[in-house]
Design an enzyme around this catalytic site. Structure first.
Site, PDB file in Angstrom:
ATOM      1  N   HIS A  23      30.641  27.076   3.792  1.00  0.00           N
ATOM      2  CA  HIS A  23      31.229  26.437   4.976  1.00  0.00           C
ATOM      3  C   HIS A  23      32.655  26.960   5.152  1.00  0.00           C
ATOM      4  O   HIS A  23      33.607  26.181   5.170  1.00  0.00           O
ATOM      5  CB  HIS A  23      31.267  24.901   4.843  1.00  0.00           C
ATOM      6  CG  HIS A  23      29.924  24.253   5.045  1.00  0.00           C
ATOM      7  ND1 HIS A  23      29.623  23.011   4.561  1.00  0.00           N
ATOM      8  CD2 HIS A  23      28.814  24.659   5.698  1.00  0.00           C
ATOM      9  CE1 HIS A  23      28.387  22.684   4.885  1.00  0.00           C
ATOM     10  NE2 HIS A  23      27.877  23.673   5.577  1.00  0.00           N
ATOM     11  N   HIS A  79      15.804  23.834   9.358  1.00  0.00           N
ATOM     12  CA  HIS A  79      17.219  23.578   9.659  1.00  0.00           C
ATOM     13  C   HIS A  79      17.812  24.851  10.254  1.00  0.00           C
ATOM     14  O   HIS A  79      17.528  25.951   9.770  1.00  0.00           O
ATOM     15  CB  HIS A  79      17.899  23.199   8.336  1.00  0.00           C
ATOM     16  CG  HIS A  79      19.346  22.881   8.393  1.00  0.00           C
ATOM     17  ND1 HIS A  79      19.975  22.349   9.500  1.00  0.00           N
ATOM     18  CD2 HIS A  79      20.312  22.994   7.440  1.00  0.00           C
ATOM     19  CE1 HIS A  79      21.255  22.153   9.214  1.00  0.00           C
ATOM     20  NE2 HIS A  79      21.487  22.546   7.981  1.00  0.00           N
ATOM     21  N   GLU A  81      21.025  25.781  10.458  1.00  0.00           N
ATOM     22  CA  GLU A  81      22.304  26.296   9.961  1.00  0.00           C
ATOM     23  C   GLU A  81      22.107  27.717   9.424  1.00  0.00           C
ATOM     24  O   GLU A  81      21.044  28.055   8.879  1.00  0.00           O
ATOM     25  CB  GLU A  81      22.890  25.363   8.886  1.00  0.00           C
ATOM     26  CG  GLU A  81      24.363  25.646   8.646  1.00  0.00           C
ATOM     27  CD  GLU A  81      25.111  24.527   7.911  1.00  0.00           C
ATOM     28  OE1 GLU A  81      24.492  23.533   7.499  1.00  0.00           O
ATOM     29  OE2 GLU A  81      26.347  24.681   7.753  1.00  0.00           O
ATOM     30  N   ASP A  83      22.859  29.533   6.991  1.00  0.00           N
ATOM     31  CA  ASP A  83      22.471  29.908   5.627  1.00  0.00           C
ATOM     32  C   ASP A  83      20.954  29.905   5.455  1.00  0.00           C
ATOM     33  O   ASP A  83      20.438  30.450   4.481  1.00  0.00           O
ATOM     34  CB  ASP A  83      23.148  29.015   4.571  1.00  0.00           C
ATOM     35  CG  ASP A  83      23.036  27.535   4.857  1.00  0.00           C
ATOM     36  OD1 ASP A  83      23.008  27.155   6.043  1.00  0.00           O
ATOM     37  OD2 ASP A  83      22.984  26.744   3.900  1.00  0.00           O
ATOM     38  N   HIS A 145      21.452  17.043   7.045  1.00  0.00           N
ATOM     39  CA  HIS A 145      22.750  16.549   7.454  1.00  0.00           C
ATOM     40  C   HIS A 145      23.154  16.965   8.851  1.00  0.00           C
ATOM     41  O   HIS A 145      24.294  16.712   9.270  1.00  0.00           O
ATOM     42  CB  HIS A 145      23.808  17.048   6.441  1.00  0.00           C
ATOM     43  CG  HIS A 145      23.985  18.555   6.458  1.00  0.00           C
ATOM     44  ND1 HIS A 145      25.213  19.130   6.650  1.00  0.00           N
ATOM     45  CD2 HIS A 145      23.113  19.588   6.390  1.00  0.00           C
ATOM     46  CE1 HIS A 145      25.104  20.447   6.639  1.00  0.00           C
ATOM     47  NE2 HIS A 145      23.836  20.740   6.481  1.00  0.00           N
ATOM     48  N   ASP A 164      18.162  21.032   2.884  1.00  0.00           N
ATOM     49  CA  ASP A 164      19.414  20.771   2.155  1.00  0.00           C
ATOM     50  C   ASP A 164      19.328  19.526   1.257  1.00  0.00           C
ATOM     51  O   ASP A 164      19.991  19.470   0.208  1.00  0.00           O
ATOM     52  CB  ASP A 164      20.576  20.572   3.137  1.00  0.00           C
ATOM     53  CG  ASP A 164      21.044  21.886   3.754  1.00  0.00           C
ATOM     54  OD1 ASP A 164      20.883  22.939   3.114  1.00  0.00           O
ATOM     55  OD2 ASP A 164      21.586  21.842   4.873  1.00  0.00           O
ATOM     56  N   TYR A 192      27.450  17.977  -4.351  1.00  0.00           N
ATOM     57  CA  TYR A 192      26.837  18.294  -3.057  1.00  0.00           C
ATOM     58  C   TYR A 192      26.702  17.025  -2.217  1.00  0.00           C
ATOM     59  O   TYR A 192      27.070  16.976  -1.046  1.00  0.00           O
ATOM     60  CB  TYR A 192      25.460  18.924  -3.312  1.00  0.00           C
ATOM     61  CG  TYR A 192      24.810  19.553  -2.113  1.00  0.00           C
ATOM     62  CD1 TYR A 192      24.954  20.902  -1.863  1.00  0.00           C
ATOM     63  CD2 TYR A 192      24.039  18.798  -1.232  1.00  0.00           C
ATOM     64  CE1 TYR A 192      24.356  21.495  -0.760  1.00  0.00           C
ATOM     65  CE2 TYR A 192      23.437  19.370  -0.137  1.00  0.00           C
ATOM     66  CZ  TYR A 192      23.597  20.725   0.096  1.00  0.00           C
ATOM     67  OH  TYR A 192      23.009  21.302   1.192  1.00  0.00           O
ATOM     68  N   HIS A 225      18.492  24.946  -1.442  1.00  0.00           N
ATOM     69  CA  HIS A 225      19.532  25.487  -2.321  1.00  0.00           C
ATOM     70  C   HIS A 225      19.261  25.026  -3.746  1.00  0.00           C
ATOM     71  O   HIS A 225      18.930  23.848  -3.970  1.00  0.00           O
ATOM     72  CB  HIS A 225      20.922  24.945  -1.953  1.00  0.00           C
ATOM     73  CG  HIS A 225      21.396  25.317  -0.592  1.00  0.00           C
ATOM     74  ND1 HIS A 225      21.746  26.602  -0.247  1.00  0.00           N
ATOM     75  CD2 HIS A 225      21.616  24.559   0.512  1.00  0.00           C
ATOM     76  CE1 HIS A 225      22.140  26.622   1.016  1.00  0.00           C
ATOM     77  NE2 HIS A 225      22.064  25.390   1.507  1.00  0.00           N
TER      78      HIS A 225
HETATM   79 FE1  FEO Z   1      22.958  22.735   6.265  1.00  0.00          FE
HETATM   80 FE2  FEO Z   1      22.174  24.749   3.662  1.00  0.00          FE
HETATM   81  O1  FEO Z   1      22.601  24.323   5.409  1.00  0.00           O
END
Ligand code: FEO
Length: 399
Positions: A23, A79, A81, A83, A145, A164, A192, A225
């Protein structure tokens, strides 16, 4: 690198050993991370999530070793995002038209990120996708999230692909929870949660209740992750329930920054005062300019109270103190107590500013702040010790 999880599922993600910030600079990843992507082979072939954009070439090359890309029938984007979606633009050049299953928000966000009109199939909680012997069930996980977040559940093998949620930034050759040090694993998992999921805790509780109400057996949780929860996967769900219910341990964390050590000496003396009267409480002390901010947030998360200190400077407070206060405000901690302290030379505005910020961050102010002029003398340090005594008394656990 790829490895088989079972006859159906192959991990085709990327372990990012070098990652130290995530981030932007907002989240420290001392142990790196991984972007987990999963290839499911039933009668249909399904790819769940991809990897961060810098690893696109490597990801696609590895995927091609596993499968002819044309054989991928469906892509699931749990998701949007970057990543997890970063490799989509290159992948979709190879297999344009492949349906991408995601939530309505997911489609909106992927379009906003990549400005491509891919073949999105929007799904809602309870929607299913037949893939052969087994099927996929989609579960929206809004604000866990991001507004688009989604879980995907695989029947037969009973696997929850939680994206996530339940993840950790943790690069490890051993990809299963039973293969690695539990202390390290839970430290990364709580860090996390504390830094990313705290503001969404009420939704975490509701979502877990909802998922449990489906009575779906969960034999494995595959997050996006870190390591896979293979051994007693319910343990991380139980931890999330605990963490989401305004978690706290018998701990107080003292966070300060200091110009010429006066505020540091105050911090240390207050800590001694707390321990004088309250042996059981864990007292941790961090200089916010010298310690990792996300590690400090993980300690705040575990604390039932915090003390925040700064020298007064230019009618304000030191920048590292301001930064950690701003982070805490955004995370909306609940049911935690706090107070301010600091040294000053003339104006002494610091403790008022800190107190106000703590209040705005939802902390209950347990005591007026304490400020001391210039370098604290014996009397001043006695006052700090007494201040610590009263904090220690107030935080005693009831018998
Ligand atoms: Fe919310 Fe691992 O991205």
């Amino acid at each position: 690198m790829a490895f088989k999880i079972n006859d159906t599922i192959t991990w085709v993600g990327k372990i990012d050993w070098e990652l130290r910030n995530f981030h932007g600079e907002e989240y420290s990843t001392h142990k790196g991370s991984s972007y987990n992507s999963y290839l499911l082979r039933d009668e249909k072939t399904v790819l769940i999530d991809t990897v961060w954009q810098p690893f696109t070439k490597e990801f696609i090359a590895n995927l091609k070793k596993e499968i002819n890309l044309d054989e991928i029938d469906y892509i699931i984007a749990n998701h949007s995002e970057v990543d997890h979606s970063g490799a989509l633009p290159e992948l979709m050049k190879e297999i344009p038209g492949t349906p991408i299953y995601c939530t309505k928000n997911g489609a909106k966000m992927l379009k906003a990120h990549y400005h491509e009109d891919w073949n999105f199939i929007e799904v809602k909680t309870g929607d299913t996708l037949e893939i052969g012997k087994n099927k996929l069930i989609f579960i929206e996980a809004r604000m866990l999230h991001w507004p688009d977040s989604m879980f995907t559940y695989l029947t037969g093998d009973n696997i929850l692909f939680s994206n996530d949620a339940f993840g950790q930034h943790f690069a490890s050759e051993e990809m299963y929870n039973d293969k690695i040090d539990k202390g390290e694993l839970f430290q990364e998992a709580i860090k996390y949660y504390a830094n990313i999921l705290t503001p969404f805790s009420p939704l975490v509780v509701k979502k877990i209740q909802e998922v449990l109400s489906f009575n779906l057996p969960v034999d494995m949780i595959c997050p996006s992750h870190g390591v896979i929860w293979r051994e007693v996967p319910i343990q991380i769900i139980n931890r999330y329930v605990e963490w989401a219910n305004n978690y706290q341990e018998n701990q107080i964390t003292i966070i300060y920054d200091t110009m010429w050590n006066a505020t540091r000496r105050m911090a240390e003396t207050i800590a001694e005062g707390i321990k004088d009267v309250n042996e059981d409480i864990v007292v941790k002390i961090y200089n916010s300019s010298k310690n990792d901010k996300n590690d400090i947030i993980a300690e705040v998360f575990k604390s039932k109270a915090i003390l925040v200190g700064s020298s007064t400077i230019n009618k304000g407070i030191l920048s590292s103190t301001a930064a950690i206060l701003e982070m805490m405000k955004g995370l909306e901690f609940k049911e935690k107590k706090a107070a301010a302290f600091g040294s000053y030379g003339w104006g002494g505005e610091g403790i008022k500013i800190i107190t106000k910020q703590l209040e705005e961050g939802g902390f209950e102010i347990m005591k007026d702040g304490i400020k001391e002029l210039w370098n604290p003398n014996r009397d001043a340090l006695d006052r700090c010790r007494n201040y610590g005594n009263s904090i220690g008394e107030a935080l005693k656990e009831k018998e």
